[in-house]
Design a protein around this motif. Structure first.
Motif, PDB file in Angstrom:
ATOM      1  N   GLY A 239     -43.929 -40.054  42.792  1.00 51.20           N
ATOM      2  CA  GLY A 239     -42.865 -40.762  42.108  1.00 51.20           C
ATOM      3  C   GLY A 239     -43.107 -42.264  42.193  1.00 51.20           C
ATOM      4  N   ASP A 240     -42.057 -43.049  42.184  1.00 48.50           N
ATOM      5  CA  ASP A 240     -42.192 -44.505  42.257  1.00 48.50           C
ATOM      6  C   ASP A 240     -41.979 -45.052  43.656  1.00 48.50           C
ATOM      7  OD1 ASP A 240     -42.687 -44.743  39.532  1.00 48.50           O
ATOM      8  OD2 ASP A 240     -40.535 -44.843  39.051  1.00 48.50           O
TER       9      ASP A 240
ATOM     10  N   ARG B  10     -41.411 -45.041  52.340  1.00 49.25           N
ATOM     11  CA  ARG B  10     -40.357 -44.796  51.357  1.00 49.25           C
ATOM     12  C   ARG B  10     -39.775 -46.138  50.928  1.00 49.25           C
ATOM     13  NH1 ARG B  10     -36.754 -44.446  47.937  1.00 49.25           N
ATOM     14  NH2 ARG B  10     -35.364 -42.631  47.690  1.00 49.25           N
ATOM     15  N   ALA B  11     -40.076 -46.529  49.694  1.00 52.13           N
ATOM     16  CA  ALA B  11     -39.592 -47.808  49.178  1.00 52.13           C
ATOM     17  C   ALA B  11     -38.142 -47.677  48.727  1.00 52.13           C
ATOM     18  CB  ALA B  11     -40.467 -48.268  48.018  1.00 52.13           C
ATOM     19  N   PHE B  12     -37.396 -48.764  48.841  1.00 49.17           N
ATOM     20  CA  PHE B  12     -36.016 -48.765  48.374  1.00 49.17           C
ATOM     21  C   PHE B  12     -35.946 -48.962  46.859  1.00 49.17           C
ATOM     22  CE2 PHE B  12     -35.557 -50.182  52.839  1.00 49.17           C
ATOM     23  CZ  PHE B  12     -34.731 -49.164  53.288  1.00 49.17           C
ATOM     24  N   THR B  13     -36.972 -49.637  46.288  1.00 50.35           N
ATOM     25  CA  THR B  13     -37.028 -49.888  44.850  1.00 50.35           C
ATOM     26  C   THR B  13     -38.456 -49.683  44.364  1.00 50.35           C
ATOM     27  OG1 THR B  13     -37.399 -52.256  45.226  1.00 50.35           O
ATOM     28  CG2 THR B  13     -35.115 -51.538  44.890  1.00 50.35           C
ATOM     29  N   GLY B  14     -38.619 -49.582  43.059  1.00 48.13           N
ATOM     30  CA  GLY B  14     -39.924 -49.321  42.481  1.00 48.13           C
ATOM     31  C   GLY B  14     -40.912 -50.455  42.621  1.00 48.13           C
ATOM     32  N   ASP B  15     -40.444 -51.678  42.901  1.00 46.08           N
ATOM     33  CA  ASP B  15     -41.375 -52.805  43.055  1.00 46.08           C
ATOM     34  C   ASP B  15     -41.868 -52.973  44.486  1.00 46.08           C
ATOM     35  OD1 ASP B  15     -39.102 -53.716  44.293  1.00 46.08           O
ATOM     36  OD2 ASP B  15     -38.942 -55.570  43.137  1.00 46.08           O
ATOM     37  N   TRP B  16     -41.474 -52.057  45.395  1.00 47.94           N
ATOM     38  CA  TRP B  16     -41.948 -52.051  46.773  1.00 47.94           C
ATOM     39  C   TRP B  16     -41.665 -53.377  47.484  1.00 47.94           C
ATOM     40  CZ3 TRP B  16     -43.883 -47.989  49.609  1.00 47.94           C
ATOM     41  CH2 TRP B  16     -44.077 -46.801  48.886  1.00 47.94           C
TER      42      TRP B  16
ATOM     43  N   GLY C 152     -52.645 -36.079  73.272  1.00 48.74           N
ATOM     44  CA  GLY C 152     -51.253 -36.415  73.054  1.00 48.74           C
ATOM     45  C   GLY C 152     -50.948 -36.911  71.663  1.00 48.74           C
ATOM     46  N   ASN C 153     -49.702 -37.391  71.528  1.00 48.75           N
ATOM     47  CA  ASN C 153     -49.191 -37.785  70.220  1.00 48.75           C
ATOM     48  C   ASN C 153     -48.482 -39.131  70.309  1.00 48.75           C
ATOM     49  OD1 ASN C 153     -49.596 -35.026  68.797  1.00 48.75           O
ATOM     50  ND2 ASN C 153     -48.426 -34.525  70.639  1.00 48.75           N
ATOM     51  N   LEU C 154     -48.584 -39.876  69.203  1.00 44.93           N
ATOM     52  CA  LEU C 154     -47.928 -41.177  69.091  1.00 44.93           C
ATOM     53  C   LEU C 154     -47.187 -41.222  67.765  1.00 44.93           C
ATOM     54  CD1 LEU C 154     -49.204 -44.674  69.983  1.00 44.93           C
ATOM     55  CD2 LEU C 154     -48.647 -44.234  67.588  1.00 44.93           C
ATOM     56  N   GLY C 155     -46.003 -41.808  67.764  1.00 40.98           N
ATOM     57  CA  GLY C 155     -45.215 -41.952  66.552  1.00 40.98           C
ATOM     58  C   GLY C 155     -44.754 -43.380  66.355  1.00 40.98           C
ATOM     59  N   LEU C 156     -44.680 -43.794  65.102  1.00 38.35           N
ATOM     60  CA  LEU C 156     -44.270 -45.153  64.755  1.00 38.35           C
ATOM     61  C   LEU C 156     -43.224 -45.080  63.659  1.00 38.35           C
ATOM     62  CD1 LEU C 156     -46.587 -48.186  64.027  1.00 38.35           C
ATOM     63  CD2 LEU C 156     -45.017 -47.400  62.260  1.00 38.35           C
ATOM     64  N   PHE C 157     -42.170 -45.879  63.791  1.00 41.42           N
ATOM     65  CA  PHE C 157     -41.113 -45.920  62.794  1.00 41.42           C
ATOM     66  C   PHE C 157     -40.680 -47.367  62.611  1.00 41.42           C
ATOM     67  CE2 PHE C 157     -40.903 -41.997  65.208  1.00 41.42           C
ATOM     68  CZ  PHE C 157     -41.014 -41.042  64.207  1.00 41.42           C
ATOM     69  N   GLY C 158     -40.483 -47.779  61.347  1.00 42.22           N
ATOM     70  CA  GLY C 158     -40.115 -49.167  61.146  1.00 42.22           C
ATOM     71  C   GLY C 158     -39.702 -49.479  59.721  1.00 42.22           C
ATOM     72  N   VAL C 159     -39.541 -50.762  59.476  1.00 43.79           N
ATOM     73  CA  VAL C 159     -39.165 -51.277  58.155  1.00 43.79           C
ATOM     74  C   VAL C 159     -40.154 -52.365  57.761  1.00 43.79           C
ATOM     75  CG1 VAL C 159     -36.721 -50.741  58.407  1.00 43.79           C
ATOM     76  CG2 VAL C 159     -37.577 -52.957  59.179  1.00 43.79           C
ATOM     77  N   GLY C 160     -40.346 -52.532  56.454  1.00 47.92           N
ATOM     78  CA  GLY C 160     -41.287 -53.544  55.975  1.00 47.92           C
ATOM     79  C   GLY C 160     -40.756 -54.303  54.781  1.00 47.92           C
ATOM     80  N   ARG C 161     -41.383 -55.466  54.542  1.00 48.83           N
ATOM     81  CA  ARG C 161     -41.027 -56.299  53.389  1.00 48.83           C
ATOM     82  C   ARG C 161     -42.288 -56.910  52.805  1.00 48.83           C
ATOM     83  NH1 ARG C 161     -39.812 -60.912  50.784  1.00 48.83           N
ATOM     84  NH2 ARG C 161     -37.732 -61.186  49.875  1.00 48.83           N
ATOM     85  N   ARG C 162     -42.347 -56.929  51.455  1.00 48.30           N
ATOM     86  CA  ARG C 162     -43.465 -57.539  50.744  1.00 48.30           C
ATOM     87  C   ARG C 162     -43.029 -58.876  50.152  1.00 48.30           C
ATOM     88  NH1 ARG C 162     -45.401 -57.565  45.358  1.00 48.30           N
ATOM     89  NH2 ARG C 162     -43.633 -56.296  44.676  1.00 48.30           N
TER      90      ARG C 162
END
Length: 275
Positions: free
Chosen positions: A99-100, A142-148, A162-172
């Motif tokens: 999708g977008d 997962r982008a909030f809008t189509g322009d990322w 073992g296992n490692l997990g990362l969770f966060g937010v980003g901005r372009r």
């Protein structure tokens, strides 16, 4: 007359670079994120980029020693619509746009492990060598809008230790859709006890050989981090890229004698030629 000739030359070169940059802005990357290599310029088929980067980074996880490392950059890529398959150094993978607003990625990468001589000050003496191996990395944005402009990111790293997990937010930042500009991500990193002890644990045998206190870590929060990526087309074929990372360890990690510093950091810059 000589001054006029020089001025005309400068204007000609400037217009040439400007026209090239405008042409690049007309191309569409799979997703307009500077942290991702995309040499396809929006076209299906094969693409290839080759370059070199210089990194200034900590010698190993938890180290208070720093060094400069020169590494190859670039990748071989094959694009088919909204999918790119790639081979980059010690990793082979796929990323696809769903999708977008969904970008999924899976790669198999080689993990070099840790050696005692990674510490020039002998801080790892007696801890032994860590085995090399492969890691599977699964990532979704997962982008909030189509322009990322903004997105959520999640990543899982799993392998034999073992296992490692990362969770966060980003901005372009920037208006380009060709994969240039800059971006920043703020993330929280978690690991299970096996992964935590691989990097920061000390078993009784290692304690006896190194003189360090035996340490066993629990799983949970590993660190809070921020990373920054930059990418720019110098002309139609040359790219310059930069990256910076800062990771601040949790109190659980900081109690390990291996963690000589409370943080890990890395800064790099490089150039890539796109064929």
């Amino acid at each position: 007359m000589k001054k006029i000739s020089c001025l005309l030359l400068v204007m000609t070169l400037y217009c040439s670079f400007l026209n090239t940059a405008l042409a690049q802005n007309d191309t569409l990357a799979l997703a307009p994120l500077p942290s991702l290599d995309d040499f396809t310029k929006g076209d299906d088929g094969w693409s290839f980029g080759l370059g070199l980067g210089i990194e200034y980074e900590t010698a190993y996880e938890g180290s208070d020693e720093f060094g400069i490392e020169i590494q190859p950059a670039g990748a071989v890529q094959w694009r088919n619509g909204d999918n790119i398959f790639y081979f980059a150094g010690e990793a082979i993978g796929w990323r696809g746009l769903q999708g977008d607003t969904w970008l999924l990625e899976a790669l198999l990468g080689f993990e070099e492990g840790r050696e005692e001589n990674d510490s020039g000050d002998g801080r790892l003496d007696g801890l032994g060598e860590q085995d090399e191996g492969f890691e599977l990395v699964l990532q979704a944005r997962r982008a909030f809008t189509g322009d990322w402009r903004y997105w959520l990111v999640g990543r899982v790293v799993t392998g034999g230790d073992g296992n490692l997990g990362l969770f966060g937010v980003g901005r372009r930042f920037g208006e380009q859709l060709d994969g240039t500009g800059s971006e920043v991500n703020l993330v929280a990193v978690f690991h299970d006890s096996e992964y935590a002890n691989k990097g920061f644990g000390i078993d009784p045998m290692q304690a006896a050989a190194s003189g360090l206190d035996a340490t066993a870590l629990n799983g949970g929060l590993r660190s809070i981090g921020v990373d920054y990526s930059y990418r720019h087309y110098i002309n139609n074929n040359w790219q310059i890229y930069g990256e910076a990372l800062f990771e601040y360890y949790s109190s659980e990690v900081r109690k390990s004698p291996i963690a000589r510093s409370n943080y890990e950091t890395e800064v790099g810059i490089g150039f890539i030629y796109i064929f």
